[in-house]
Design a protein around this motif. Structure first.
Motif, PDB file in Angstrom:
ATOM      1  N   LEU A 285      32.833  10.999   7.607  1.00 13.87           N
ATOM      2  CA  LEU A 285      33.210   9.831   6.815  1.00 13.87           C
ATOM      3  C   LEU A 285      33.851   8.722   7.639  1.00 13.87           C
ATOM      4  O   LEU A 285      33.581   7.537   7.394  1.00 13.87           O
ATOM      5  CB  LEU A 285      34.148  10.245   5.674  1.00 13.87           C
ATOM      6  CG  LEU A 285      33.521  11.204   4.648  1.00 13.87           C
ATOM      7  CD1 LEU A 285      34.521  11.509   3.544  1.00 13.87           C
ATOM      8  CD2 LEU A 285      32.242  10.599   4.063  1.00 13.87           C
ATOM      9  N   PRO A 286      34.734   9.032   8.613  1.00 11.47           N
ATOM     10  CA  PRO A 286      35.291   7.919   9.398  1.00 11.47           C
ATOM     11  C   PRO A 286      34.236   7.100  10.121  1.00 11.47           C
ATOM     12  O   PRO A 286      34.451   5.921  10.395  1.00 11.47           O
ATOM     13  CB  PRO A 286      36.213   8.625  10.406  1.00 11.47           C
ATOM     14  CG  PRO A 286      36.603   9.897   9.725  1.00 11.47           C
ATOM     15  CD  PRO A 286      35.383  10.304   8.956  1.00 11.47           C
ATOM     16  N   LEU A 287      33.075   7.708  10.398  1.00 12.81           N
ATOM     17  CA  LEU A 287      32.016   6.972  11.077  1.00 12.81           C
ATOM     18  C   LEU A 287      31.408   5.908  10.173  1.00 12.81           C
ATOM     19  O   LEU A 287      30.764   4.967  10.651  1.00 12.81           O
ATOM     20  CB  LEU A 287      30.922   7.926  11.547  1.00 12.81           C
ATOM     21  CG  LEU A 287      31.372   9.054  12.486  1.00 12.81           C
ATOM     22  CD1 LEU A 287      30.188   9.930  12.844  1.00 12.81           C
ATOM     23  CD2 LEU A 287      32.008   8.478  13.735  1.00 12.81           C
ATOM     24  N   LEU A 288      31.613   6.039   8.870  1.00 11.55           N
ATOM     25  CA  LEU A 288      31.045   5.084   7.926  1.00 11.55           C
ATOM     26  C   LEU A 288      31.772   3.754   7.946  1.00 11.55           C
ATOM     27  O   LEU A 288      31.346   2.799   7.297  1.00 11.55           O
ATOM     28  CB  LEU A 288      31.082   5.665   6.506  1.00 11.55           C
ATOM     29  CG  LEU A 288      30.343   6.998   6.314  1.00 11.55           C
ATOM     30  CD1 LEU A 288      30.437   7.445   4.863  1.00 11.55           C
ATOM     31  CD2 LEU A 288      28.896   6.871   6.739  1.00 11.55           C
ATOM     32  N   ALA A 289      32.886   3.691   8.677  1.00  9.95           N
ATOM     33  CA  ALA A 289      33.642   2.435   8.765  1.00  9.95           C
ATOM     34  C   ALA A 289      32.957   1.435   9.682  1.00  9.95           C
ATOM     35  O   ALA A 289      33.391   0.294   9.792  1.00  9.95           O
ATOM     36  CB  ALA A 289      35.062   2.707   9.262  1.00  9.95           C
TER      37      ALA A 289
ATOM     38  N   VAL B 184      27.031   0.109   9.216  1.00  8.28           N
ATOM     39  CA  VAL B 184      26.890   1.015   8.068  1.00  8.28           C
ATOM     40  C   VAL B 184      27.320   0.306   6.790  1.00  8.28           C
ATOM     41  O   VAL B 184      26.673   0.430   5.735  1.00  8.28           O
ATOM     42  CB  VAL B 184      27.706   2.303   8.296  1.00  8.28           C
ATOM     43  CG1 VAL B 184      27.660   3.196   7.055  1.00  8.28           C
ATOM     44  CG2 VAL B 184      27.184   3.051   9.507  1.00  8.28           C
ATOM     45  N   ARG B 185      28.443  -0.438   6.885  1.00  9.57           N
ATOM     46  CA  ARG B 185      28.908  -1.159   5.689  1.00  9.57           C
ATOM     47  C   ARG B 185      27.887  -2.210   5.244  1.00  9.57           C
ATOM     48  O   ARG B 185      27.660  -2.409   4.039  1.00  9.57           O
ATOM     49  CB  ARG B 185      30.260  -1.810   5.980  1.00  9.57           C
ATOM     50  CG  ARG B 185      31.426  -0.823   5.992  1.00  9.57           C
ATOM     51  CD  ARG B 185      32.753  -1.544   5.874  1.00  9.57           C
ATOM     52  NE  ARG B 185      33.003  -2.400   7.016  1.00  9.57           N
ATOM     53  CZ  ARG B 185      33.675  -2.018   8.095  1.00  9.57           C
ATOM     54  NH1 ARG B 185      34.167  -0.789   8.151  1.00  9.57           N
ATOM     55  NH2 ARG B 185      33.863  -2.847   9.106  1.00  9.57           N
TER      56      ARG B 185
ATOM     57  N   LEU C 252      25.572   8.147   1.014  1.00  8.45           N
ATOM     58  CA  LEU C 252      26.309   7.579   2.139  1.00  8.45           C
ATOM     59  C   LEU C 252      26.704   6.132   1.862  1.00  8.45           C
ATOM     60  O   LEU C 252      27.794   5.690   2.246  1.00  8.45           O
ATOM     61  CB  LEU C 252      25.476   7.669   3.416  1.00  8.45           C
ATOM     62  CG  LEU C 252      25.279   9.077   3.986  1.00  8.45           C
ATOM     63  CD1 LEU C 252      24.378   9.028   5.215  1.00  8.45           C
ATOM     64  CD2 LEU C 252      26.615   9.712   4.341  1.00  8.45           C
ATOM     65  N   ALA C 253      25.815   5.384   1.192  1.00  9.74           N
ATOM     66  CA  ALA C 253      26.143   3.997   0.857  1.00  9.74           C
ATOM     67  C   ALA C 253      27.334   3.938  -0.093  1.00  9.74           C
ATOM     68  O   ALA C 253      28.232   3.104   0.057  1.00  9.74           O
ATOM     69  CB  ALA C 253      24.928   3.307   0.239  1.00  9.74           C
ATOM     70  N   LEU C 254      27.342   4.831  -1.076  1.00  7.84           N
ATOM     71  CA  LEU C 254      28.474   4.883  -2.016  1.00  7.84           C
ATOM     72  C   LEU C 254      29.767   5.254  -1.297  1.00  7.84           C
ATOM     73  O   LEU C 254      30.837   4.690  -1.561  1.00  7.84           O
ATOM     74  CB  LEU C 254      28.175   5.888  -3.134  1.00  7.84           C
ATOM     75  CG  LEU C 254      27.098   5.469  -4.135  1.00  7.84           C
ATOM     76  CD1 LEU C 254      26.692   6.661  -5.003  1.00  7.84           C
ATOM     77  CD2 LEU C 254      27.591   4.316  -5.012  1.00  7.84           C
TER      78      LEU C 254
ATOM     79  N   ALA D 144      33.096   2.970  -0.799  1.00 10.48           N
ATOM     80  CA  ALA D 144      34.408   3.464  -1.236  1.00 10.48           C
ATOM     81  C   ALA D 144      35.409   3.425  -0.089  1.00 10.48           C
ATOM     82  O   ALA D 144      36.577   3.093  -0.274  1.00 10.48           O
ATOM     83  CB  ALA D 144      34.271   4.886  -1.778  1.00 10.48           C
ATOM     84  N   ALA D 145      34.939   3.778   1.141  1.00 10.36           N
ATOM     85  CA  ALA D 145      35.835   3.781   2.302  1.00 10.36           C
ATOM     86  C   ALA D 145      36.332   2.374   2.604  1.00 10.36           C
ATOM     87  O   ALA D 145      37.508   2.153   2.915  1.00 10.36           O
ATOM     88  CB  ALA D 145      35.121   4.362   3.509  1.00 10.36           C
TER      89      ALA D 145
END
Length: 525
Positions: free
Chosen positions: A429-433, A437-438, A513-515, A519-520
């Motif tokens: 999850l931290p990689l989604l920052a 990705v955003r 992953l998009a959701l 959220a992140a």
């Protein structure tokens, strides 16, 4: 020693007699100067023996003499030589009293002693002192050179230097750590000066500074080592007083010799570096046996134990150079082998797992993370490091990939150091920052968000509930508080709006992953 008033009084040919200031005859004499000016102070540098006959002075007037003597004392004059038998047959009491009041030495010069004889005596004594200093300096240079050529390390050189300056000496490496000191007790005293050495390191070579030690009466001179305006270490010399000419010769000789030794060491390190690059290429190619044979005694010990592979990247070459020097110094102090290979703006390092070099790298990274934000245009360069998990010779290629992955994450997170274990043991999850990705998440969900914003249904929340329940209609509908037919309708609308089938597992994964990324970025889970 330079000439003093006492040595002039003891000079049998001059026949000088002390009339005042007998307790200050140890004062050094820098020169002898004759002047009959009523106020010679503007032409004095201090330390002179002033020779007068009082031709233009009322030497019998107490007020005049007090003012005259006080002016001379304020100018740092060493003493007065008064020639009798010219203007006055003897030294007037007013001058004697004024000299006694201020403690200024007053010498009577007999008529048969010309002032020129005193000037010659002072000049000869100064020349003899300078000759002794130069001779002692050259002798110190010869001794220090022999110690440096012996090749037994800097310890003997520092011991001889400390003896010549009647104090102590210490050598620091590029990180500011004490490499050697003489006598041995000086190592702890030298270690207290590390902050001063680090400040000196920030200045172009050659650089020097005089500092004090709050826990002792030492006067410490710091001298940078190195050439080409690049510091390669520092020399500290502690003494109880300012250095004389001979001591200064010795210190300058030590700086030159240590700089040459450092340059020679750098040349040797260059050769070792080229050998290390060959070893690394063989390890990356899977030729561990050949790599071990080439490594020999230099790197063989490193390949016999678990090691870490580190990849460092900097905005400037000086950043990785400084990191390499810090790690090399730590490895040298602990007797570890270290393989460091520059690759452009990158640095690839093999270091003993759990060793001093890895610890030094971690400390360097913590210092970078903890420091305030740099001003625009600052000279220091940011260094980012990725570190592999512990590895052996047959797994160097995998370790290199791990280090590159960790380096990539470190760049994205704005961290100075990331270890691969953090990625393996942590969450994705931290990689989604990541900004990319955003951006992907925003683009994928925007049609659904626009639909919901018009009040036509809660498609985003419904999609999240359905995916979190792995497509179980009843459970997801219960979470939303709607009928399962309503939820089925909403999911068909999601497919129609996105133009993608929710039966495709890749589509479901991307939407989830998009959701999570959305959220992140919003600070929710």
């Amino acid at each position: 020693m330079p000439p003093t008033l006492a040595s002039l009084v003891q000079h049998s040919a001059l026949k000088l007699v002390v009339r005042a200031g007998a307790d200050r005859l140890g004062t050094p004499v820098r020169w002898a100067h004759a002047s009959e000016l009523a106020d010679p102070v503007p032409y004095m540098d201090g330390g002179e023996l002033l020779l007068v006959t009082a031709t233009n002075l009322d030497a019998r007037d107490p007020a005049t003499m007090r003012r005259y003597v006080q002016r001379l004392v304020g100018a740092g004059v060493a003493g007065i030589g008064f020639g009798v038998g010219v203007t006055y047959e003897e030294i007037p009491p007013a001058l004697v009293d004024a000299a006694e009041e201020t403690g200024l030495p007053l010498l009577e010069v007999p008529r048969r002693t010309p002032f020129l004889a005193i000037s010659k005596a002072v000049s000869a004594a100064i020349a003899a002192d300078q000759y002794r200093s130069v001779t002692a300096g050259f002798e110190a240079q010869r001794e220090l050179t022999r110690a440096a050529v012996a090749g037994d390390g800097p310890g003997d050189l520092l011991t001889r230097l400390a003896a010549h300056v009647d104090g102590w000496a210490a050598l620091y490496d590029t990180s500011g750590a004490v490499v050697a000191a003489a006598p041995d007790w000086a190592a702890r005293r030298a270690a207290r000066l590390t902050p001063e050495v680090e400040r000196l390191r920030g200045r172009p070579a050659p650089a020097s500074a005089v500092v004090g030690d709050s826990d002792s009466d030492d006067r410490v001179e710091l001298q940078s080592l190195g050439a080409g305006r690049r510091n390669r270490g520092a020399l500290a010399v502690g003494t109880g007083a300012a250095l004389g000419t001979a001591e200064r010769y010795a210190v300058h000789s030590a700086v030159a010799l240590l700089t040459l030794t450092t340059a020679r060491s750098r040349a040797l390190q260059g050769a070792e570096q080229r050998l290390g690059a060959a070893v690394l290429r063989m390890l990356l190619a899977g030729e561990s046996d050949h790599a071990r044979a080439v490594a020999g005694d230099l790197y063989g010990g490193l390949l016999d134990a678990p090691f870490r592979l580190l990849i460092a990247e900097s905005t400037a070459a000086t950043g990785t150079e400084l990191l390499a020097e810090t790690m090399e110094a730590a490895a040298s102090r602990s007797g570890e082998a270290l393989l460091a290979v520059p690759e452009g703006e990158r640095l690839v390092v093999l270091a003993v797992d759990g060793g001093a070099a890895v610890a030094a790298c971690a400390a360097h990274a913590r210092a970078t993370d903890d420091r305030p934000a740099r001003e625009p245009g600052a000279d220091d360069a940011d260094v980012v490091v990725g570190m592999s998990a512990p590895a052996g010779p047959i797994a160097v290629s995998a370790a290199y990939k791990q280090a590159e992955q960790a380096l990539s994450v470190a760049r994205r997170r704005g961290r100075a150091l990331v270890e691969h274990e953090e990625l393996a043991a942590g969450s994705v999850l931290p990689l989604l920052a990541d900004d990319a990705v955003r951006a992907f998440a925003d683009g994928m969900l925007r049609p659904l968000q626009e639909h919901d914003a018009k009040g036509r249904g809660d498609l985003v929340a419904s999609l999240r509930a359905w995916l979190s329940r792995h497509g179980q209609w009843d459970a997801a509908a219960a979470d939303l508080g709607v009928h399962r037919h309503t939820l089925r309708y909403r999911m068909r609308r999601v497919e129609e709006i996105l133009g993608r089938s929710l039966d495709d597992p890749d589509v479901r994964m991307e939407l989830w992953l998009a959701l999570k990324a959305t959220a992140a970025s919003a600070g929710t889970q």
